[in-house]
Each structure stands twice: as C-alpha cells, then as structure tokens.
Write an enzyme that holds these catalytic residues in place. Structure first.
Site, PDB file in Angstrom:
ATOM      1  N   ASP A   1       0.828  -1.216   0.000  1.00  0.00           N
ATOM      2  CA  ASP A   1       0.000   0.000   0.000  1.00  0.00           C
ATOM      3  C   ASP A   1       0.860   1.263   0.000  1.00  0.00           C
ATOM      4  OD1 ASP A   1       0.589   0.631   2.881  1.00  0.00           O
ATOM      5  OD2 ASP A   1      -0.526  -1.218   3.197  1.00  0.00           O
TER       6      ASP A   1
ATOM      7  N   GLU B   1       7.622  -6.061  -3.164  1.00  0.00           N
ATOM      8  CA  GLU B   1       6.243  -6.496  -2.903  1.00  0.00           C
ATOM      9  C   GLU B   1       5.906  -7.617  -3.894  1.00  0.00           C
ATOM     10  OE1 GLU B   1       3.348  -5.944  -0.942  1.00  0.00           O
ATOM     11  OE2 GLU B   1       2.542  -7.401  -2.359  1.00  0.00           O
TER      12      GLU B   1
ATOM     13  N   ASP C   1       6.792  -5.602   6.308  1.00  0.00           N
ATOM     14  CA  ASP C   1       5.393  -5.176   6.402  1.00  0.00           C
ATOM     15  C   ASP C   1       4.547  -6.171   5.614  1.00  0.00           C
ATOM     16  OD1 ASP C   1       3.026  -3.869   6.673  1.00  0.00           O
ATOM     17  OD2 ASP C   1       3.533  -2.223   5.316  1.00  0.00           O
TER      18      ASP C   1
ATOM     19  N   PRO D   1       1.127 -16.146   0.778  1.00  0.00           N
ATOM     20  CA  PRO D   1       2.438 -15.664   0.343  1.00  0.00           C
ATOM     21  C   PRO D   1       3.322 -15.128   1.470  1.00  0.00           C
ATOM     22  CG  PRO D   1       0.660 -14.249  -0.509  1.00  0.00           C
ATOM     23  CD  PRO D   1       0.009 -15.438   0.137  1.00  0.00           C
TER      24      PRO D   1
END
Ligand code: SPD
Length: 279
Positions: free
Chosen positions: A83, A103, A154, A161
């Site tokens: 995010d 990510e 994070d 995953p």
C-alpha cells in the site's frame, strides 16, 4: 451498504461499507472497500490490511523506532508494504538516500495506487523509491552482506504468500544484510488474537539477533485491535534510544508516534506475554 468482516476465532471484525473491488490475483484474494468510518480499505484473503483512517498508527509504529535509531539510514529495505504507507513514512526522513520496496503482488500496488492513493502518497513518485515486484524472501536471501541500514517487514498474516516471512532462515538473512548499527523491524501480530504466532516470532528473532523487543499499540480494525511490532538490531537494543535530531524533524507530523509514546509502548508488555517470554 453492507458489513465487510474478517472472521477470526469466532469473532468478527467488521466495517460497514460498500465493495469497490473483489478479485483474485496470482497470489491472493484482494478486496477493496469504501467504509463509512475509516474510508477506503484493503483486505487480502479476507484479512484486514489497511484503511485510510487506520494506517498511520500502524505505519508510524513500524517505521520510526527503527529510522530514528539506526546508526545511518541511507539504504532501507521494505519487504511487503504494497500500500506504500511504510515507504511513505521512511521517506519523510531526509537522510534516506535509497529505499527498495519488494512487494510480491503487483496488483495490490496497482489497486492501492488507484483506491488508496494517499497511503503511499509522495512515496510513489519519490526518486529515492525503487519498487520491485517480486519475492521479498528471495530478495533478502540474495542481497549482499551488510547492504542495508534498516530492514522493515510489512507483510500480512502467516498464511499464503507471507508465510515465509515468519521463519528462522528469513530472519537470519535480514540480520546478515544489515550494516553495523542497523535495525530490523517487523509487524508481529496481536498478542491476544495471534498469541502463539506473536510469541514464536519474538522468541525466534531473539535467538537470531541475540535480543529483540516487542512494542505494543492499537490498530482497531485488526483482530482484537491490539497489535505489536518487534525490533532487533545488530549491536543491541538501539531502537529504544531515538536520536533527538531525527525525532525533532518528524514528530510534529505524526498522528500517534512520539518518543514518549514509543517509550510507553515498549514498556506495555502484557503480563501474560512477559511470563511466557521471560519465565
Ligand atoms: N492482520 C493484519 C496484518 C497486517 C500487516 N500488514 C498490513 C499492511 C499495511 N501496510
């Protein structure tokens, strides 16, 4: 309008709102909602990840104890964090020269940019920010020794995953890639709703680094609302002593984090956790 809930161990954590996006990516099921109370929000595999009016306490808590205390903060690695909120808070520190964010799910990044753009905010266009869509666990395993000043994890909960973000091998690589004076931090689940996972994480990080400290706070939309972040460093618990100059540059624009809040949050170890961690 309907209720969108995360069911967890017989309790539902929900927001009233409307569904904006519901789709499956190669990695997980992604839901984006608009809620009355907290604005737009994101769930992965049915678990709350973030919402516009809930993200600052979480991201500030993960980032600032580490970035205010590491010896240097030139090179930062964020694993997960799709995010953009963790990167955004890091990049508020002007000493940061380069930030890698790895990510696994590029679709999460796209959806967050579209529906929760304020969370990543200025990070998305910051020239210091480098996004890699890929496996953060492999990235940590392949990064050279002592290549980062701060490593922040994070991720989501330990299923799907994110599962590999909770094991010894991964934490060993995180330690190996830190420079002298470097700091590691990870979200470490709820001491109440994920008590066993939380305890296992703190114990494991203590074994790998020789020490580690959990810090406690609140993210009301997460199961139990009671959350934790765990810190370790290459050379002892420097994260408990933020540098005054860095604190003074960022504190006035934080919603929850302050040096005093952090001191209390490290001390606020619930007695039932203290008994398990330090029998
Ligand atoms: N159960 C919620 C765990 C969420 C951890 N990461 C949230 C991502 C926010 N950037």
């Amino acid at each position: 309008m309907s209720w969108i809930d995360e069911p967890h161990q017989g309790v539902r954590y929900g927001l009233r709102g409307e569904l904006l996006v519901e789709e499956s990516t190669a990695f997980q099921h992604v839901t984006v909602i608009h809620s009355e109370r907290y604005g737009n929000g994101l769930l992965l595999d049915g678990c709350w990840m973030t919402a516009e009016a809930q993200e600052r306490p979480y991201h500030e808590a993960l980032v600032h104890p580490a970035l205010c205390s590491a010896h240097a903060i030139e090179r930062i690695l964020v694993i997960g964090g799709g995010d953009g909120g963790t990167a955004r808070e890091c990049l508020r520190h002007s000493e940061v020269q380069h930030l890698d964010m790895v990510e696994i799910d590029g679709r999460v990044v796209e959806l967050c940019k579209e529906h929760l753009p304020g969370i990543g905010g200025a990070a998305w266009t910051d020239p210091r920010f480098q996004l890699t869509v890929g496996d953060g666990i492999a990235w940590a395993a392949e990064a050279p020794d002592a290549s980062y000043d701060v490593v922040l994890v994070d991720g989501s909960d330990p299923a799907g995953p994110a599962e590999g973000l909770f094991n010894r091998r991964f934490f060993q690589h995180c330690r190996r890639i830190l420079r002298r004076g470097g700091v590691f931090a990870t979200q470490s689940e709820s001491p109440e709703a994920f008590r066993a996972v939380h305890l296992a994480m703190v114990r494991l990080i203590r074994e790998v680094f020789g020490h580690a400290d959990p810090m406690y706070g609140w993210v009301p939309m997460y199961p139990s609302g009671w959350w934790s972040w765990t810190f370790a460093a290459v050379d002892g618990p420097r994260y408990r002593s933020p540098k005054a100059k860095r604190v003074s540059r960022i504190a006035s624009d934080c919603e929850v984090w302050s040096e005093r809040w952090q001191q209390g949050a490290f001390l606020a170890v619930p007695a039932f956790i203290e008994r398990d961690l330090n029998p």
